[in-house]
Design an enzyme around this catalytic site. Structure first.
Site, PDB file in Angstrom:
ATOM      1  N   HIS A  52       0.865  -1.185   0.000  1.00 48.03           N
ATOM      2  CA  HIS A  52       0.000   0.000   0.000  1.00 48.03           C
ATOM      3  C   HIS A  52       0.895   1.225   0.000  1.00 48.03           C
ATOM      4  CE1 HIS A  52      -3.206   2.766   0.678  1.00 48.03           C
ATOM      5  NE2 HIS A  52      -2.687   3.182   1.811  1.00 48.03           N
ATOM      6  N   ASP A  54       1.026   5.097  -0.258  1.00 48.96           N
ATOM      7  CA  ASP A  54       0.337   6.384  -0.197  1.00 48.96           C
ATOM      8  C   ASP A  54       0.986   7.379  -1.147  1.00 48.96           C
ATOM      9  OD1 ASP A  54      -1.646   6.008   1.955  1.00 48.96           O
ATOM     10  OD2 ASP A  54       0.120   5.640   3.193  1.00 48.96           O
ATOM     11  N   ASP A 176      -7.736   1.582   2.479  1.00 52.53           N
ATOM     12  CA  ASP A 176      -7.261   2.508   3.507  1.00 52.53           C
ATOM     13  C   ASP A 176      -8.126   3.731   3.730  1.00 52.53           C
ATOM     14  OD1 ASP A 176      -5.487   3.227   5.523  1.00 52.53           O
ATOM     15  OD2 ASP A 176      -4.190   4.361   4.200  1.00 52.53           O
ATOM     16  N   HIS A 423      -6.319   9.641  -0.470  1.00 52.58           N
ATOM     17  CA  HIS A 423      -6.994   9.671   0.831  1.00 52.58           C
ATOM     18  C   HIS A 423      -6.162  10.289   1.951  1.00 52.58           C
ATOM     19  CE1 HIS A 423      -4.964   5.696   0.567  1.00 52.58           C
ATOM     20  NE2 HIS A 423      -4.669   5.923   1.834  1.00 52.58           N
TER      21      HIS A 423
END
Length: 1011
Positions: A52, A54, A176, A423
């Site tokens: 994951h 970001d 997430d 996000h």
């Protein structure tokens, strides 16, 4: 984004190579055909290696990609992608998924041809699969559906251009984001996806679903579109982390498999037992013989082989237990293969149908993640401006024929806007230096796209001679992005200048133009030389004193640009004048000529409004919460922070009264209120709008209160609302909310305020059903709020949190600018009306019109006039429309942009739901032939929403639903959401006629012929 601090320990990893039984190479293709087979009679455990990544959070995008700034986080995406490819080469059974196209593309363009061919081979054989596929993993609360569609389409296009069909994602992977919206389910369904997997849901809902074996469901994304938006949705067992003790990354300290029987460290039996115990518990939650186990976490796989060596062993040794009766079968897998396996197993199973959303999200009883709905309000507004200008830029590029394919300057804004949807970007949950970098990137991209709009407008503005050649010089066409602080160099310093108002909507609009000017008299002339009615009002002191404002303007000039054509402009010439125009005068009454009016009481506060012929008592004031401060050691001690809104005590008034002065012009009436040193507001009505504008300025918020201050604007009426209110879902459909209620489980709400806060992307409304009156508040950026008392609407607009909430960002939310606390200026637009449209336009239609005009506002370009007015008018067009006819009020061109291979992308939407308006919620036949002025559509071919698959080729997996759900939830209105509104209208593609049903968005690739 992790919820705990990451502790990096030095690890010495010794790779022990184990000889596994070799398997013959097999030919396989991508997609479902590449899935490893499942075993009947076993619980098939889908091992999904993933990372994951970001797109900005604790570090900037570039810092994450290159691996710099390790003091904040040890993370380098380029190393992840490189080492994953190396590991996939070593074992054809291995699988890996990748999600964030922004990072993948950054890596891909730097690779050699040989590496690219190797990666394409992995994709074509299903060993590397793209999941989600958007430019970023977007937030679902603070994002507008317009921007979500754009960022998804751009990521999918890059994958489609590079890998073709095998690069097309099939699953939404929102592991997430801090809560999940209904509109996101709708978008994924319309993208042609087969499933939607999420990581975070409210802790109470998770407990309920775990106990009732309902973590899987079918989610209906749109009540208007009905079953076509159904999508299988599953909640991951451990959010997106690996099982405890089974993280084999360099960032972890878990014990690897030690499988030398002679070693005193041998641990295979214990490791296998631990894993089997874990999946035994997981299998009790789900209803099928397929479960998905995530093997990865934030920025994992920087040394991918450490993971894969241990996963190879895990799969091998657990599967060996089948010889002694184990019923677990482990396979390398992907989310797509998991969803496909579930689908094949459950052809005769009815899934629970979900029709609400997953907001608000709470991770424990005192941690409602509703603060981020409001965090970093300047970033949230800047993002909205970015989308506005991106659509203007795309349209003008197309209308002016600037090239067969898009340019890098346009792509830069597309990509930055995609990053902003992340996000931890528009959500406001990033570190301050990352927020600064987002804004810096967006400003640069806006500047680059301004080159496109300038070039395009110059081409379209120029009057052509008989030879077809332009007879005019290139004009500067500048935007004034600081007009929100009444600062604009051109309008302040030019004696004469041209104002060009471009309208990106598909129908003509009226716009009140506001420009900062110096004291004096002004004339505004239209294309026919008519002198327009104007107001020149003094700038309020609380605007003039905004920190960082560098302006000589003392007044704001107002005029009305009437009937600005669709996808076109009108130009006006503003000049200093010696004539004695009527200037603003003091007044104690609202402008009675306006359709909207308000009254001020003896305390200087609004206490009633008249809008659309309806008068109600409405009190407006500012309040604040103090944030709770704790050490975050447990739920009871959770601080209010960037993610979490947690008040410490009851709400308080900023002030019982306001110092008020009024200013009245011929077009505008304003009441200017000063509440205290950091809260002020202008309440404004004008002669053309069906709303009252509450234009507030907040800040700098004092920091002498150790608890922080979180400021709300509250609108109080005497309407009987019975605990019910309505908020939008990413700016699309409205959802019914009931205070202290959740449709799926019995809510135990220990946070009465934050537990009733919802995201407000575009609108919040309350209704008095008996009186038939609705009050709506529309906003200019994403915010959060609710109706905590009957008849009230409360919206938080700014906050400082002087303590971190310990969910990862690691710093207080205390934004600074120009050496002091950040000042925010923004607006709410209040409208009131009858819920019935028996006597005219419905309140829903009025609200929809306001929302559209605020999302895609008419854009103002300014040009200093270096010649005479007559000379300018002889050389340049003063008015232009890109459409031959306005589209109906319920139809909007959502997207018009250059695509690829000399084609263009056209999205057209029906902006009303099937129950919003008795006339506007009907299907519409749209005639595209001869619609555009500068070109004709030669042919069109329909695609899914993302533009990356022909619609005729989209065959989505079907999951049956439980038709009795509505009796269980008992929350939706009387509309039967299982059926979309239909009509006898039919497409006639040969004649370029299409039908749009309520809430439809239809996407086409078009070939055009220039006229």
């Amino acid at each position: 984004m992790r919820e705990i601090s990451i502790i990096f320990l030095p690890i010495l990893l010794v790779a022990v190579i184990q000889a596994f039984p070799s398997k013959p190479l097999r030919q396989s293709s991508c997609g479902y055909e590449s899935c490893h087979p499942v075993k009947d009679g076993f619980i098939n455990v889908h091992i999904v290696p993933h990372t994951h990544d970001d797109v900005g959070w604790l570090k900037t995008v570039d810092q994450y990609y290159y691996g710099s700034n390790t003091n904040n986080q040890r993370a380098g995406v380029q190393y992840i992608l490189q080492t994953v490819m190396d590991s996939l080469r070593k074992n054809e059974d291995r699988r890996f998924i990748y999600v964030e196209t922004a990072f993948f593309w950054k890596w891909w363009i730097k690779q050699s041809d040989s590496i690219k061919e190797e990666v394409k081979n992995y994709v074509n054989n299903g060993r590397l699969e793209f999941i989600g596929g958007g430019w970023s993993m977007n937030d679902e609360a603070a994002t507008h559906y317009h921007s979500i569609i754009d960022q998804m389409a751009w990521g999918l296009r890059r994958l489609n251009d590079t890998f073709g069909e095998c690069g097309r994602p099939k699953i939404g992977w929102q592991i997430d984001p801090f809560g999940h919206s209904k509109e996101m389910a709708n978008i994924f369904a319309q993208l042609g996806f087969d499933g939607f997997l999420v990581g975070r849901i409210d802790y109470q809902e998770k407990d309920y679903r775990w106990k009732t074996q309902t973590p899987e469901m079918v989610w209906r994304g749109s009540k208007s579109l009905g079953e076509s938006t159904d999508i299988f949705t599953g909640v991951l067992y451990n959010r997106y982390s690996p099982p405890p003790g089974f993280c084999f990354d360099l960032l972890c300290s878990d014990t690897p498999f030690i499988d030398d029987p002679k070693s005193f460290e041998y641990n295979v039996d214990d490791r296998v037992n631990d894993f089997i115990n874990y999946v035994t518990e997981a299998s009790k939650v789900y209803t099928t013989n397929n479960i998905l186990i995530t093997m990865g976490d934030d920025f994992n796989y920087q040394d991918a082989e450490a993971w894969f060596i241990n996963l190879d062993k895990l799969i091998y040794y657990v599967n060996q237990r089948q010889e002694t009766g184990s019923k677990f079968n482990l396979i390398y897998s992907t989310p797509s293969c998991y969803v496909k396996a579930v689908n094949e197993e459950t052809q005769n199973q009815n899934w629970l149908l979900k029709e609400d959303d997953f907001f608000p999200y709470a991770s424990d009883e005192h941690s409602y993640w509703t603060g981020y709905f409001i965090s970093r309000p300047a970033v949230k507004r800047f993002e909205r401006i970015g989308n506005n200008f991106l659509q203007v830029c795309k349209q003008l590029y197309t209308l002016a024929d600037l090239g067969a394919d898009d340019s890098q300057e346009l792509n830069d804004l597309r990509e930055v806007m995609g990053v902003l949807q992340h996000h931890d970007a528009v959500a406001g949950t990033e570190k301050q230096h990352v927020a600064d970098d987002y804004s810096r990137q967006l400003q640069r991209a806006l500047n680059e796209c301004a080159n496109i709009t300038s070039t395009a407008l110059n081409k379209l503005l120029s009057v052509k001679s008989s030879t077809g050649k332009s007879v005019s010089e290139k004009l500067p066409l500048n935007s004034c992005l600081l007009a929100n602080v009444s600062q604009c160099a051109i309008s302040e310093n030019s004696d004469t200048f041209v104002v060009t108002i471009y309208n990106p909507l598909s129908r003509a609009v009226n716009k009140v133009v506001t420009l900062p000017v110096k004291d004096g008299n002004y004339d505004v002339l239209d294309q026919d030389g008519n002198s327009l009615t104007i107001d020149v009002l003094p700038i309020p002191s609380y605007v003039a004193n905004i920190p960082g404002r560098a302006s000589s303007a003392t007044h704001d000039l107002y005029f009305v640009a009437e009937d600005v054509p669709p996808l076109g402009w009108k130009s006006f010439i503003v000049s200093s004048s010696q004539s004695n125009k009527k200037k603003s005068i003091s007044s104690s009454k609202p402008n009675s000529d306006s359709g909207s009016a308000f009254k001020i009481d003896d305390n200087g506060l609004v206490n009633s409004v008249t809008i659309n012929g309806v008068t109600i008592e409405l009190d407006q004031n500012f309040y604040y919460y103090n944030g709770f401060v704790g050490d975050n050691s447990n739920s009871d001690k959770r601080s209010s922070g960037a993610y979490v809104f947690r008040p410490d005590g009851d709400i308080k008034k900023v002030s019982e009264q306001a110092t008020v002065s009024t200013v009245e012009g011929q077009l505008v009436f304003e009441a200017r209120q000063q509440f205290n040193d950091y809260v002020s507001q202008t309440v404004r009505v004008n002669t053309i709008e069906s709303y009252i504008e509450f234009d507030w300025i907040i800040g700098p918020i004092p920091t002498n209160d150790p608890n922080g201050i979180e400021i709300v604007s509250r609108y109080s009426t005497k309407l009987a609302t019975n605990g019910t209110f309505y908020t939008d879902s990413n700016g699309k459909e409205m959802l019914k909310r009931v205070r202290d209620y959740r449709p799926m489980w019995d809510l135990k709400n220990s946070e009465s305020a934050s537990g009733n806060y919802y995201p407000i992307t575009a609108k919040i409304a309350i209704k008095d059903e008996e009186q038939g009156i609705e009050v709506a508040v529309l906003n200019d950026r994403a915010q959060g709020g609710g109706s905590l008392n009957d008849g009230e609407v409360e919206i938080m607009i700014h906050r400082n949190c002087l303590h971190d909430d310990a969910f990862g960002v690691g710093e207080a939310l205390n934004e600074q600018a120009f050496g002091q606390g950040l000042v925010i200026r923004g607006s709410h637009y209040i409208t009131v009306g009858s819920t019935s449209d028996d006597n005219g336009e419905s309140i829903s239609a009025i609200e929809k019109d306001i929302a559209q005009r605020k999302l895609l506002d008419a854009w103002t370009f300014l040009t200093p006039l270096e010649t005479t007015i007559e000379d300018y008018k002889s050389k340049y067009l003063m008015t232009y429309s890109g459409l031959n006819n306005d589209l109906p009020k319920n139809i909007q061109i959502l997207t018009l942009e250059p695509w690829k291979d000399s084609t263009y992308l056209l999205r057209i939407e029906h902006v009303f739901d099937n129950d919003e308006d008795s006339s506007l919620s009907e299907p519409v036949l749209v005639k595209l032939k001869d619609l555009f002025v500068g070109f004709n559509i030669a042919s069109l071919k329909e695609t899914t929403l993302g533009g990356n698959q022909w619609l005729k080729d989209s065959k989505r997996l079907k999951f049956n639903t439980n038709s009795k759900l509505k009796e269980v939830l008992n929350i939706n209105d009387k509309t039967d959401s299982s059926k979309a509104k239909t009509s006898n209208l039919q497409d006639d593609i040969d004649n370029l006629e299409i039908v749009l049903n309520p809430s439809d968005i239809r996407t086409f690739i078009i070939d055009i012929t220039r006229i």
